[in-house]
Design an enzyme around this catalytic site. Sequence first.
Site, PDB file in Angstrom:
ATOM      1  N   CYS A 106      33.629  17.657  52.027  1.00  0.00           N
ATOM      2  CA  CYS A 106      33.667  16.205  52.183  1.00  0.00           C
ATOM      3  C   CYS A 106      34.886  15.597  51.491  1.00  0.00           C
ATOM      4  CB  CYS A 106      32.346  15.614  51.701  1.00  0.00           C
ATOM      5  SG  CYS A 106      31.998  13.960  52.327  1.00  0.00           S
ATOM      6  N   HIS A 107      34.666  14.747  50.482  1.00  0.00           N
ATOM      7  CA  HIS A 107      35.766  14.098  49.765  1.00  0.00           C
ATOM      8  C   HIS A 107      36.358  14.966  48.659  1.00  0.00           C
ATOM      9  CE1 HIS A 107      34.069  10.495  51.683  1.00  0.00           C
ATOM     10  NE2 HIS A 107      35.257   9.950  51.502  1.00  0.00           N
TER      11      HIS A 107
END
Length: 173
Positions: A106-107
């Site tokens: 994800c991030h």
Amino acid sequence: MRLQNKKVIALVEDEFEDLELWYPILRLREEGAEVHLVGIEAKKKYIGKYGVPAESDYSFSDIQAEDYDAILVPGGWAPDKLRRYEEVLDFIRIMDEAKKPIGQICHAGWVLISAKILDGKKVTSTPGIKDDMTNAGAEWSDEAVVVDGHLISSRRPPDLPPYVKAFADKLAE
């Protein structure tokens, strides 16, 4: 248990994506790995985006990356905080230089960007940071999991099963 005698750092900071921290930890422990939660402070309770707590085993200054076989970086908003700690960036660089598995979902790509290890690497992430990843020199693709050598990347929680399997397979090599 194919991961017996393997030690893994799981980075933690407030606002981690709950599943992206806990699912890999639990799966790796099921396979015999010793997974330590490591944050800015030891024995501190960090709270995930959805309220799930995680207490760190060690602080950044308590450990040496060289003593570990791999590192996991969770997503959520924690990566924006983790990338500000020089110790975290050093852990990532040490793992990268030693070609030890680095998992990011994800991030979490933000941490690898700040560590400056993505130039020429094939990766994925949440599409929200695609531009950040490509601006750091990475070749981005929209896939559930991308493995480029020792770097294992994934997009989001629905991709956790293939991501953690790929990470565990790499760690078992």
